[in-house]
Design a protein around this motif. Structure first.
Motif, mmCIF file in Angstrom:
data_model
loop_
_atom_site.group_PDB
_atom_site.id
_atom_site.type_symbol
_atom_site.label_atom_id
_atom_site.label_comp_id
_atom_site.label_asym_id
_atom_site.label_seq_id
_atom_site.Cartn_x
_atom_site.Cartn_y
_atom_site.Cartn_z
ATOM 1 N N MET A 136 0.839 -1.228 0.000
ATOM 2 C CA MET A 136 0.000 0.000 0.000
ATOM 3 C C MET A 136 0.860 1.260 0.000
ATOM 4 O O MET A 136 0.515 2.234 -0.668
ATOM 5 C CB MET A 136 -0.906 -0.016 1.243
ATOM 6 C CG MET A 136 -1.441 1.357 1.593
ATOM 7 S SD MET A 136 -3.113 1.439 1.948
ATOM 8 C CE MET A 136 -3.070 2.909 2.951
ATOM 9 N N HIS A 188 0.829 7.736 -5.729
ATOM 10 C CA HIS A 188 -0.282 8.693 -5.642
ATOM 11 C C HIS A 188 0.242 10.107 -5.407
ATOM 12 O O HIS A 188 -0.136 11.050 -6.097
ATOM 13 C CB HIS A 188 -1.202 8.261 -4.497
ATOM 14 C CG HIS A 188 -2.453 9.049 -4.359
ATOM 15 N ND1 HIS A 188 -3.349 9.218 -5.384
ATOM 16 C CD2 HIS A 188 -2.972 9.715 -3.300
ATOM 17 C CE1 HIS A 188 -4.362 9.941 -4.963
ATOM 18 N NE2 HIS A 188 -4.166 10.266 -3.706
ATOM 19 N N LEU A 189 1.142 10.248 -4.440
ATOM 20 C CA LEU A 189 1.696 11.573 -4.138
ATOM 21 C C LEU A 189 2.539 12.103 -5.297
ATOM 22 O O LEU A 189 2.519 13.305 -5.592
ATOM 23 C CB LEU A 189 2.499 11.515 -2.845
ATOM 24 C CG LEU A 189 1.670 11.192 -1.599
ATOM 25 C CD1 LEU A 189 2.549 11.133 -0.357
ATOM 26 C CD2 LEU A 189 0.551 12.204 -1.418
ATOM 27 N N ILE A 210 -8.008 19.856 0.431
ATOM 28 C CA ILE A 210 -7.801 18.406 0.306
ATOM 29 C C ILE A 210 -6.752 17.923 1.313
ATOM 30 O O ILE A 210 -6.936 16.898 1.974
ATOM 31 C CB ILE A 210 -7.396 18.002 -1.128
ATOM 32 C CG1 ILE A 210 -8.559 18.199 -2.105
ATOM 33 C CG2 ILE A 210 -6.926 16.560 -1.180
ATOM 34 C CD1 ILE A 210 -8.217 17.836 -3.542
ATOM 35 N N VAL A 223 0.000 13.366 -7.812
ATOM 36 C CA VAL A 223 -0.640 14.590 -7.294
ATOM 37 C C VAL A 223 0.301 15.795 -7.439
ATOM 38 O O VAL A 223 -0.104 16.857 -7.904
ATOM 39 C CB VAL A 223 -1.053 14.391 -5.822
ATOM 40 C CG1 VAL A 223 -1.335 15.715 -5.140
ATOM 41 C CG2 VAL A 223 -2.249 13.460 -5.719
ATOM 42 N N VAL A 253 -7.413 15.020 4.031
ATOM 43 C CA VAL A 253 -6.821 13.677 3.935
ATOM 44 C C VAL A 253 -5.763 13.422 5.000
ATOM 45 O O VAL A 253 -5.555 12.268 5.399
ATOM 46 C CB VAL A 253 -6.266 13.438 2.506
ATOM 47 C CG1 VAL A 253 -4.992 14.229 2.280
ATOM 48 C CG2 VAL A 253 -6.055 11.970 2.233
ATOM 49 N N LYS A 281 -8.023 14.334 8.603
ATOM 50 C CA LYS A 281 -9.262 13.519 8.675
ATOM 51 C C LYS A 281 -10.174 14.052 9.799
ATOM 52 O O LYS A 281 -10.504 13.335 10.744
ATOM 53 C CB LYS A 281 -8.916 12.044 8.890
ATOM 54 C CG LYS A 281 -8.058 11.451 7.772
ATOM 55 C CD LYS A 281 -7.758 9.984 8.011
ATOM 56 C CE LYS A 281 -7.066 9.310 6.857
ATOM 57 N NZ LYS A 281 -5.715 9.803 6.496
ATOM 58 N N LYS A 333 -13.441 15.006 0.059
ATOM 59 C CA LYS A 333 -12.218 15.030 -0.758
ATOM 60 C C LYS A 333 -12.539 14.672 -2.207
ATOM 61 O O LYS A 333 -12.096 15.342 -3.131
ATOM 62 C CB LYS A 333 -11.182 14.050 -0.199
ATOM 63 C CG LYS A 333 -9.939 13.952 -1.061
ATOM 64 C CD LYS A 333 -8.978 12.878 -0.592
ATOM 65 C CE LYS A 333 -7.871 12.741 -1.596
ATOM 66 N NZ LYS A 333 -6.933 11.675 -1.269
ATOM 67 N N LEU A 334 -13.345 13.625 -2.399
ATOM 68 C CA LEU A 334 -13.679 13.199 -3.758
ATOM 69 C C LEU A 334 -14.481 14.283 -4.489
ATOM 70 O O LEU A 334 -14.311 14.486 -5.696
ATOM 71 C CB LEU A 334 -14.440 11.874 -3.727
ATOM 72 C CG LEU A 334 -13.620 10.677 -3.227
ATOM 73 C CD1 LEU A 334 -14.444 9.398 -3.273
ATOM 74 C CD2 LEU A 334 -12.337 10.519 -4.024
ATOM 75 N N GLY A 390 -5.267 6.837 -6.794
ATOM 76 C CA GLY A 390 -6.219 7.181 -5.745
ATOM 77 C C GLY A 390 -7.334 6.152 -5.661
ATOM 78 O O GLY A 390 -7.703 5.704 -4.572
ATOM 79 N N LEU A 423 -6.247 22.645 -3.075
ATOM 80 C CA LEU A 423 -5.134 21.844 -2.536
ATOM 81 C C LEU A 423 -5.106 21.916 -1.010
ATOM 82 O O LEU A 423 -5.001 20.893 -0.331
ATOM 83 C CB LEU A 423 -3.796 22.323 -3.102
ATOM 84 C CG LEU A 423 -2.550 21.640 -2.541
ATOM 85 C CD1 LEU A 423 -2.536 20.164 -2.881
ATOM 86 C CD2 LEU A 423 -1.279 22.326 -3.041
ATOM 87 N N LYS A 430 0.718 4.575 -2.361
ATOM 88 C CA LYS A 430 0.594 5.936 -1.823
ATOM 89 C C LYS A 430 1.731 6.827 -2.343
ATOM 90 O O LYS A 430 1.510 7.989 -2.683
ATOM 91 C CB LYS A 430 0.590 5.913 -0.293
ATOM 92 C CG LYS A 430 0.029 7.172 0.312
ATOM 93 C CD LYS A 430 0.037 7.164 1.818
ATOM 94 C CE LYS A 430 -1.157 6.482 2.403
ATOM 95 N NZ LYS A 430 -1.208 6.635 3.893
ATOM 96 N N THR A 444 -8.367 0.685 1.007
ATOM 97 C CA THR A 444 -8.723 1.258 2.314
ATOM 98 C C THR A 444 -10.241 1.416 2.476
ATOM 99 O O THR A 444 -10.695 2.080 3.402
ATOM 100 C CB THR A 444 -8.081 2.656 2.463
ATOM 101 O OG1 THR A 444 -8.588 3.493 1.412
ATOM 102 C CG2 THR A 444 -6.583 2.599 2.412
#
Ligand code: HEM
Length: 140
Positions: A1, A8-9, A131, A12, A135, A138, A84-85, A64, A128, A5, A71
């Motif tokens: 995972m 993903h970053l 988000i 982004v 994330v 939370k 976020k979505l 994502g 930004l 991630k 998750t």
């Protein structure tokens, strides 16, 4: 995972490089009235959008969704994820509007002023920030 991630970053960060820079090019392009200068901006805008912005958007969203499948049990019912979505949906709309604007400039049919593009340029900054708070913190 963690590999997903990291990907993903990476997606982004590259996507936001384009989301920040392309509207800035639109500001200067809207102020340009010499044809050679306008042709140079058209080339820069097209390359940025096709070579950097769109592929990295695909990596950011694809990884994502992958993270979401990994998750889902933990976060599927969390309000922060759905907010976020919704903000990601806004970013995708912003991205597509940049594509439409780029085509208008390419056809010498842009009608928006440099002042409009200066305000337009600020939107991804606010999204930004929102988000990242959702994330990382939370909050709900
Ligand atoms: C459809 C698009 C997207 C989906 C489905 C998605 C989904 C996810 C998921 C499920 C996680 C894992 C959360 C965790 O383990 O804590 C995550 C992490 C993250 N996402 Fe996204 N994301 C998307 C787009 C974005 C965008 C556009 C940004 C831009 C700021 C972003 C920023 C982050 C960050 C910074 C993390 C790491 C959070 C942490 O490790 O604490 N994501 N994403």
């Amino acid at each position: 995972m963690l590999w997903v991630k990291a990907l993903h970053l990476f997606g982004v960060i590259c996507w936001f490089a384009g989301l920040f820079y392309l509207p800035r090019l639109f500001v200067y392009h809207a102020m340009t009235d010499d044809q050679p200068g306008s042709e140079r901006f058209k080339l820069m805008e097209r390359k940025l959008y096709r070579v950097i912005m769109t592929p990295s958007a695909v990596i950011a969203v694809g990884s994502g969704v992958w993270l979401l499948t990994l998750t889902w049990r933990a976060y599927g019912s969390s309000l922060w994820l759905w907010l976020k979505l919704a903000l990601v949906g806004l970013l995708i709309g912003f991205h597509l509007y940049c594509g439409r604007t780029l085509r208008r400039f390419a056809a010498d049919q842009n009608l928006s002023s440099d002042r409009f593009f200066r305000w337009f340029n600020e939107m991804p900054v606010l999204v930004l920030l929102a988000i990242l708070v959702l994330v990382v913190v939370k909050p709900f």
